[in-house]
Design a protein around this motif. Sequence first.
Motif, PDB file in Angstrom:
ATOM      1  N   GLN B   8      47.115  10.772 -31.500  1.00 50.15           N
ATOM      2  CA  GLN B   8      47.295   9.694 -30.539  1.00 50.15           C
ATOM      3  C   GLN B   8      46.257   9.800 -29.429  1.00 50.15           C
ATOM      4  N   ALA B  11      43.059   8.477 -30.618  1.00 52.73           N
ATOM      5  CA  ALA B  11      43.085   7.022 -30.709  1.00 52.73           C
ATOM      6  C   ALA B  11      43.055   6.399 -29.322  1.00 52.73           C
ATOM      7  N   MET B  13      45.432   6.008 -27.336  1.00 54.98           N
ATOM      8  CA  MET B  13      46.604   5.185 -27.087  1.00 54.98           C
ATOM      9  C   MET B  13      47.525   5.831 -26.056  1.00 54.98           C
ATOM     10  N   GLU B  14      47.534   7.143 -26.078  1.00 56.32           N
ATOM     11  CA  GLU B  14      48.473   7.841 -25.210  1.00 56.32           C
ATOM     12  C   GLU B  14      47.705   8.465 -24.067  1.00 56.32           C
ATOM     13  N   LYS B  16      49.097  10.277 -21.087  1.00 60.34           N
ATOM     14  CA  LYS B  16      50.233  10.702 -20.274  1.00 60.34           C
ATOM     15  C   LYS B  16      49.789  11.369 -18.984  1.00 60.34           C
ATOM     16  N   ASN B  98      47.611   1.407 -39.204  1.00 57.45           N
ATOM     17  CA  ASN B  98      46.953   1.264 -37.897  1.00 57.45           C
ATOM     18  C   ASN B  98      46.132  -0.019 -37.814  1.00 57.45           C
TER      19      ASN B  98
END
Lengths: 166, 175
Positions: B8, B11, B13-14, B16, B98
């Motif tokens: 992730q 990618a 996308m994350e 945090k 994906n």
Amino acid sequence: MMNLNTEESLSKRQLNSLEKHLLNDFQHGFPLVSRPYKKIADELGTTEETVIDTLNRLQQTGYVSRVGAVFRANSIGASTLAAMALPEEELEQVAELVNEYSEVNHNYQREHHYNLWFVLTASDEHTLNAILDDIEHRTGHAVMYLPMIEDFHIDLGFDLDFDSGY
Amino acid sequence: MMSEAVKQDQAGMENKIVLDELDRKIVELTQSGLPLVSRPYDDISEQLGIDPSEVISRMKRMLDSGVIRRIAAVPNHYALGYKANGMTVWDVPDDKVNELGQKVGQLVFVSHCYHRPRFLPEWPYNLFAMVHAHNRDDARLLVDKIAEVIGSDDRGHDILFSTQILKKTGLRFNQ
């Protein structure tokens, strides 16, 4: 509890132009400034007081569910989508039991063999699993859990189609 | 074998961030909505005993990092006439999920699009896309449009209409 088959829509009246703009144009980008309603009012050519009054009214009639932050799933704590396949006569009782958990924030009845779908968000994965086990134990029914692996959507809200029906 | 988290991260996308106690309090105080008063962030800051600009800058940080997806006047689609809420679910090849998820997630009428694990043998679907329409027939037309995007990779799909909202609250978390 809201029954989607029988419930009448809320006061079916025409929305005025300001209401439509407030509903459609601020699904993202709500201003992070000291007086956000004043900023919106300036953009829409009206007064801060009118914006606040209108949002209040939209919230009271239920057209706006809230003004505020939409948090990303899984960004805080651990969460999962979960589903159960229940006999029709047990559905209501199990739904009530599931709703007792404050960690359950959405719960929908859906037309399918899996007829109860809910979202659980807990402070951590351990608590999440304990709740899933607890629900299985208390109801005697298996819980299918489908945690998000990837979120593909860039969430901007979506364009409301005021012409068809509104 | 890469862990999910690494994948992730790659990618992008994350993204945090670590929320401290004050961030969590801000989340708690704002999750059911901002007050409809001239200076809503002042209300929050007074309850926390901090400066209003601190509330704004922390919310901005959470927005930039993706913890907050958006700050919005959130419309209630059901009240606005979108009576048909359909969860469409698709069985697509794992090595295409994906690519297909990104295409489906871009469709303007899709409000959420997620890759989720299958739960075999009962549940073969690995791609979820929520659609909202004025009625079920319109919702089925949207399903057809998604099917066009997925094309020959559609190994089976279904749409689950909601018949009753049993609970819907903002995010809560107990510490």
